[in-house]
Design a protein around this motif. Structure first.
Motif, PDB file in Angstrom:
ATOM      1  N   GLY A  36       0.805  -1.259   0.088  1.00  0.00           N
ATOM      2  CA  GLY A  36      -0.110  -0.060   0.049  1.00  0.00           C
ATOM      3  C   GLY A  36       0.774   1.275  -0.010  1.00  0.00           C
ATOM      4  N   VAL A  37       1.876   1.298  -0.613  1.00  0.00           N
ATOM      5  CA  VAL A  37       2.909   2.404  -0.967  1.00  0.00           C
ATOM      6  C   VAL A  37       3.046   2.807  -2.254  1.00  0.00           C
ATOM      7  CG1 VAL A  37       3.769   2.376   1.673  1.00  0.00           C
ATOM      8  CG2 VAL A  37       5.098   1.288  -0.382  1.00  0.00           C
ATOM      9  N   ARG A  38       3.709   3.865  -2.597  1.00  0.00           N
ATOM     10  CA  ARG A  38       4.260   4.260  -3.931  1.00  0.00           C
ATOM     11  C   ARG A  38       5.745   3.264  -4.014  1.00  0.00           C
ATOM     12  NH1 ARG A  38       5.536   9.169  -4.264  1.00  0.00           N
ATOM     13  NH2 ARG A  38       5.132   9.484  -6.313  1.00  0.00           N
ATOM     14  N   ARG A  39       5.813   3.330  -5.419  1.00  0.00           N
ATOM     15  CA  ARG A  39       7.040   2.709  -6.037  1.00  0.00           C
ATOM     16  C   ARG A  39       8.143   3.159  -5.421  1.00  0.00           C
ATOM     17  NH1 ARG A  39      10.827   2.005  -9.758  1.00  0.00           N
ATOM     18  NH2 ARG A  39      10.499   3.917 -10.561  1.00  0.00           N
ATOM     19  N   GLU A  40       8.255   4.578  -5.259  1.00  0.00           N
ATOM     20  CA  GLU A  40       9.182   5.250  -4.948  1.00  0.00           C
ATOM     21  C   GLU A  40       9.615   4.933  -3.575  1.00  0.00           C
ATOM     22  OE1 GLU A  40       7.765   7.440  -8.601  1.00  0.00           O
ATOM     23  OE2 GLU A  40       6.685   6.530  -6.767  1.00  0.00           O
TER      24      GLU A  40
ATOM     25  N   ARG B  53       2.989  12.884 -11.114  1.00  0.00           N
ATOM     26  CA  ARG B  53       3.642  11.651 -10.506  1.00  0.00           C
ATOM     27  C   ARG B  53       2.149  10.893  -9.746  1.00  0.00           C
ATOM     28  NH1 ARG B  53       8.676  11.550  -7.601  1.00  0.00           N
ATOM     29  NH2 ARG B  53       7.369  11.423  -5.562  1.00  0.00           N
ATOM     30  N   SER B  57       1.043   6.989 -10.122  1.00  0.00           N
ATOM     31  CA  SER B  57       0.734   6.082  -8.923  1.00  0.00           C
ATOM     32  C   SER B  57      -0.638   5.514  -8.883  1.00  0.00           C
ATOM     33  CB  SER B  57       1.001   6.817  -7.664  1.00  0.00           C
ATOM     34  OG  SER B  57       2.304   7.266  -7.482  1.00  0.00           O
ATOM     35  N   PRO B  63      -1.272   4.161  -3.752  1.00  0.00           N
ATOM     36  CA  PRO B  63      -1.770   5.542  -3.397  1.00  0.00           C
ATOM     37  C   PRO B  63      -0.849   6.652  -4.015  1.00  0.00           C
ATOM     38  CG  PRO B  63      -0.445   4.363  -2.037  1.00  0.00           C
ATOM     39  CD  PRO B  63      -0.485   3.387  -2.949  1.00  0.00           C
ATOM     40  N   ALA B  64      -2.052   7.781  -3.959  1.00  0.00           N
ATOM     41  CA  ALA B  64      -1.261   8.840  -4.652  1.00  0.00           C
ATOM     42  C   ALA B  64      -0.059   9.417  -3.683  1.00  0.00           C
ATOM     43  CB  ALA B  64      -2.367   9.869  -4.847  1.00  0.00           C
TER      44      ALA B  64
END
Lengths: 81, 132
Positions: A36-40, B53, B57, B63-64
């Protein structure tokens, strides 16, 4: 070095996310979606540029079916596993 | 997704207002207007990059915003506040030595804060944020 002194010296955490990701056949995108997080965020975790919150560390460890200590360890050059 | 679209709409309105302002003034530019324009372009570029971005996402079912992106924004904001204290002091010092109007000085101060925030965000986004 005594553990209690090491506690005060730890500034960043290291981890085995890249190694475990390869073992489980997960891409950074897939792992990011699962926790549940962004790839970054996963990229920064692997590079040691970001220390995760307890919840994120727990979620990542749960994906790899391991304890938090088996995935994350202090950045003192020693992998406890 | 709505927030990202809102950001693009605001950026578009700012660009339209900027172009209207320049063309209505006969496109006579001096160094002050060029510096304001450069600051506006930086802020708008920053907003557009953030919007792209967010959309990327969301399309990847992610999630944004997550804990790291929110932490980077908070860290950048706190750093900007700290630096802006000194930049406002410097601006007040130079305002005594120059004949700039008060509204121009305030505009420069606000633009400086926006630029400082953009630079701080870029710094923490590329070099990371170790939770201490």
């Amino acid at each position: 070095m005594p553990g209690y002194i090491l506690t005060f010296l730890v500034r960043s955490m290291n981890n085995r996310i890249r190694e475990l990701r390869a073992r489980f056949g997960l891409t950074q995108d897939e792992l990011a979606t699962r926790v549940g997080v962004r790839r970054e965020t996963i990229v920064f975790l692997e590079k040691g540029k970001y220390n995760p919150s307890l919840k994120l560390a727990y979620d990542v460890a749960r994906i790899f079916e391991m304890s938090i200590e088996e995935v994350f360890f202090p950045d003192n050059g020693k992998n406890p596993v | 997704m709505k927030k990202a679209i809102f950001v693009f709409i605001i950026a578009g309105l700012v660009i339209a207002a900027m172009l209207l302002w320049y063309f209505s003034g006969g496109f006579n530019v001096n160094w002050q207007e060029i510096s304001m324009l450069a600051g506006l372009v930086l802020v708008i570029s920053f907003a557009v990059i953030l919007g792209v971005r967010r959309i990327r996402s969301i399309r990847n079912n992610q999630p944004a915003e997550d804990e790291m992106s929110k932490g980077v924004v908070k860290q950048a904001a706190s750093t900007t506040f700290y630096i802006s204290l000194y930049s406002w002091l410097a601006l007040m010092f130079f305002s005594d030595k120059s004949e700039m109007e008060t509204s121009t000085q305030m505009g420069i101060g606000i633009m400086l804060m926006a630029v400082e925030f953009a630079l701080a965000w870029v710094y923490f986004n590329f070099f990371g944020k170790i939770n201490e």
